[in-house]
Structures are given as structure tokens and as C-alpha cells.
Enzyme design. Structure first.
Site, short mmCIF file in Angstrom:
data_model
loop_
_atom_site.label_atom_id
_atom_site.label_comp_id
_atom_site.label_asym_id
_atom_site.label_seq_id
_atom_site.Cartn_x
_atom_site.Cartn_y
_atom_site.Cartn_z
N ASP A 187 0.85 -1.19 0.00
CA ASP A 187 0.00 0.00 0.00
C ASP A 187 0.88 1.25 0.00
OD1 ASP A 187 -1.83 2.00 0.32
OD2 ASP A 187 -2.64 1.30 2.22
N HIS A 192 0.35 8.23 4.05
CA HIS A 192 1.01 7.66 5.21
C HIS A 192 2.48 8.08 5.35
CE1 HIS A 192 -2.61 5.36 5.59
NE2 HIS A 192 -2.46 4.87 4.36
N ILE A 207 -0.62 9.66 8.64
CA ILE A 207 -1.21 8.75 9.61
C ILE A 207 -0.78 7.31 9.33
CG2 ILE A 207 -3.21 10.24 9.98
CD1 ILE A 207 -4.82 8.36 8.15
N GLY A 210 -4.47 1.91 8.37
CA GLY A 210 -5.43 1.17 9.18
C GLY A 210 -5.10 -0.31 9.23
#
Length: 420
Positions: A187, A192, A207, A210
Site C-alpha cells: 500500500d 502515510h 497517519i 489502518g
């Protein structure tokens, strides 16, 4: 959004080739450590295996929804809402996989659209089905197209119990966790790692993925209820409810319910739930504690000690044993082991005041230090293991005033009876 067009569209299967190094980089990205998780990070370990949530990696090799007919897709407004994975076979430690993909449904949630994308993965050599997963992706602002709000295609989350957790595990993420995870996850979303892109997406800084938080949580569940054997995980379902910043501490709260572990994960520093209404199904599930007996293992990511609840009960029992406290008049430090390694420490202080019990090393010099296996300590308290015999067999090692331990035995057995 055009759900009918999206569901009707077919794409060719995608191949994914990987080796042990790829699996190890992924495991490191979700916080696995050589000290505790050698089977996931060392290819020559006799129990080497691929951590099961590695399944998400080939899931990112399939065709992007950005070019999928019937799907409105904006990378700056897309959120990963939920994830489901079901396992049929252990993931080979290396090889070539083949994945087929379809859009199962697009749900109209009013403020946005929930895209359910199913990916089924096979061993390309044997043709065996290994796992299937569902990515539930929320496109902000794409709702209101007149589609269904619910669908039998959607895998449901769980209701979290109101009672106290049976297990709580805390683990701090690294400031570089997102940078490391994106190298092994498949990903590459700049959200991120790129500060400018993160701000453009409405976040003050990059961030954590998830799915990285899910990996941490899955490790906590497997450590606590499957003896750290990832091949026993049969299915997992999570909902992503709030972002995590690299460097924050993840706190996973777990409840054993039948053949499933229900769990949620919070950011300890803020108290916000970041993975909600989650569950995992495990073969031959072990672990668990009595309802209302929460057990925590701060900042380690390890499986909670079986004796932790017993130490809590000893502390609660002290007011009922004031005479015993006066008789002992000392401090006993316990070093609990597992597999020959010290995995936790507790102190019983019967020297100061009315006595107390706390986790960690003794704050004053201990009169006796006991080293004992975590499970053996529970057996000693239950009277299933005779202390003198255990000492002669080397199951108990003590330094200092060992006579003090004989005075303590009645208190231990009283706590065990109260716990039961």
C-alpha cells in the site's frame, strides 16, 4: 456510482510472487520483534510461518478501483472503512499466488458510498484456495445515488461486551512505523508518509495505515488466545474508526466469547477507539480470563501472564489476612518465566503498612526473590504443585530468606480459591 456496472465488470486474475524476506518485512511492519516473534521474522526458525494478515499484501496487487467501471474514486477522499479476511489454508512461506477480484456491492450510505471489493487468493502451483478478503472502502461525498444501504454481501462486525475485558495488551508504535509498513504492505498511499499529501487530505500529518493497526491488533489476539500460532486464525473482521499517528500506543481490549475473540483497539494517549466492533475466530482457542477480571501487559505486545489475575486477587485478599501480613513482615519479588525467559515481575510487599501487591520490581530490597514459570505459579497457588517437590525439581528458584515463602502459602491458596 453505478453499482450494476461495477458488479458486472470482470477482470483477469493477478499473480503475486513473494519470498520469506517479503513476509518478514511485513511482519516487522506490524511490530513483530525477534525476541518474541522469531517464527515470523527469522526464515530458519523451525516454526517459521507467514503472519496471516500478510494476506492483505496480494490484495493490493489487483486492479485499482480508480479505473473500475461504475466506481467514482478520489484518492484524497477515500477511506478504508472495514476489512474482513477468511483463511482456508496456512499461507506458504514463499511462492506464487493468484488472486481474482470482483466488486460485490456498492452501498449508498448517504454522505458517502461503501464499496465492497472481494479478493480471493489461490496457490498458483496447487490451485488450492488459501484465503478470501473483503475491502470495504468508503468514498466520501459519493452517496445519494439511490443504491441499497445494506447487503448480504457485507460481513458484519460485532457488538463489544459491556463487561470488563478478559485481556488488555498495550504496545507503542514507532515514529517510523508507517514508513516501514508501506515497504512490506503493498500500500504506497502517500497519505502515510507525505506531509503535504496528508494535509491535502485533511490530516495534520501522515497517519498510520489502518491495516497496520489491524496487524498490531491481530498479533495481540493471536499472542493472547492462540499461543502465538498465526496458522490457527480462521477469520478476522475489523472496522477502522479513527486514525493513528505513528508513535502512539495501541491498546487492544479483548473478550473471549464462544469460539471468537471480540476486540477493540484504542490509542492510549487519547482514549479514542481506532479499531471498533472487531472479532477474530481461532481454532482450538486458549487463554481468556473470568468475566470482570481484566489483565494488562503494558507496553510489551506479549501475551498476558496467566498469573496476573491471581496477583490481582492476592492484593484484594490482603484485608482478609492481616495476621498473615504480620507474620511474614517482608517483601517477596516474583520473576515469572515462560520458555525459560523472564516475561514479567510482581512484588508482594507485606512489610509496609497493611501490605500491597504491584507489578514490577520491588521498590525496596526484597527479602526473597522467586523465579518460577508462570503456569507453575498458578499450580502452586491451587495446591496442584507441592512447593518442596517443585523446589527440589528446579521448578522454583529462590534467593534470600526462603523460609518466608512457607508463611506465604496460605495467602496464595486463599487468593486462588477466591478467584475461582
Amino acid at each position: 456510482m453505478d453499482a450494476a456496472a461495477a458488479k458486472a465488470h470482470q477482470v483477469e486474475d493477478e499473480d503475486f510472487e513473494y519470498n520469506a524476506r517479503d513476509a518478514i518485512i511485513y511482519a516487522l511492519g506490524i511490530g513483530a520483534k525477534a525476541k518474541d516473534d522469531l517464527r515470523y521474522v527469522y526464515e530458519l526458525d523451525e516454526n517459521f510461518q507467514v503472519f496471516p494478515t500478510f494476506a492483505v499484501v496480494p490484495g493490493f496487487v489487483v486492479k485499482s478501483l480508480a479505473s473500475w467501471p461504475g466506481v467514482s474514486y478520489d484518492l484524497t477522499r477515500i477511506l478504508h472503512g472495514e476489512q474482513y479476511i477468511e483463511f482456508y489454508k496456512p499461507i506458504p512461506t514463499e511462492g506464487k499466488l493468484r488472486s481474482s477480484q470482483r466488486v460485490a456491492e456498492i452501498l449508498d450510505k448517504g454522505k458517502g458510498a461503501l464499496i465492497l471489493s472481494n479478493v480471493t487468493t489461490y496457490d498458483d502451483d496447487t490451485g488450492e484456495k488459501l484465503f478470501m478478503q473483503q475491502f470495504a472502502t468508503f468514498q466520501v461525498g459519493a452517496g445519494g445515488f439511490g443504491g441499497a444501504r445494506t447487503s448480504p454481501e457485507e460481513f458484519q462486525t460485532a457488538k463489544i461486551p459491556e463487561r470488563k475485558p478478559d485481556r488488555i495488551v498495550e504496545e507503542k508504535t514507532s515514529l517510523d512505523q508507517a514508513a516501514l509498513y508501506r515497504q512490506g504492505s503493498g500500500d504506497p498511499n502517500p497519505l502515510h508518509i507525505d506531509p503535504s499529501f496528508a494535509q491535502m487530505s485533511g490530516f495534520p500529518e501522515p497517519i498510520l495505515h489502518g491495516l497496520c493497526s489491524m496487524g498490531f491488533s491481530a498479533r495481540h489476539v493471536i499472542n493472547s488466545f492462540a499461543e502465538n500460532d498465526g496458522n490457527r486464525l480462521r477469520a478476522i473482521k475489523v472496522r477502522f474508526s479513527s486514525p493513528v499517528l505513528p508513535g502512539q500506543t495501541l491498546q487492544t481490549e479483548m473478550w473471549k466469547e464462544g469460539d471468537r475473540v471480540l476486540f477493540q483497539t484504542k490509542v492510549k494517549e487519547t482514549g479514542k477507539v481506532v479499531i471498533a466492533n472487531a472479532w477474530a475466530k481461532i481454532d482450538g482457542m486458549t487463554g481468556g480470563a473470568a468475566a470482570g477480571c481484566p489483565v494488562s501487559a503494558p507496553n510489551t505486545g506479549k501475551m498476558t501472564l496467566k498469573s496476573a489475575a491471581l496477583f490481582d486477587q492476592i492484593k484484594a485478599e490482603l484485608p482478609n489476612h492481616t495476621q498473615k501480613v504480620k507474620q511474614v513482615k517482608g517483601i517477596i519479588q516474583y520473576e515469572l518465566t515462560s520458555g525459560g525467559k523472564v516475561v514479567g515481575k510482581y512484588t508482594i510487599d507485606l512489610k509496609n503498612g497493611d501490605g500491597t501487591v504491584y507489578e514490577g520490581e520491588a521498590k525496596e530490597k526484597a527479602q526473597v526473590t522467586v523465579t518460577v514459570d508462570d503456569e507453575d505459579f498458578v499450580k502452586l497457588a491451587a495446591g496442584e504443585l507441592e512447593p518442596t517437590k517443585a523446589f527440589m525439581q528446579g521448578k522454583i528458584k529462590a534467593k534470600g530468606n526462603i523460609m518466608m515463602l512457607q508463611k506465604l502459602q496460605g495467602l496464595l491458596q486463599g487468593a486462588q480459591k477466591a478467584k475461582l
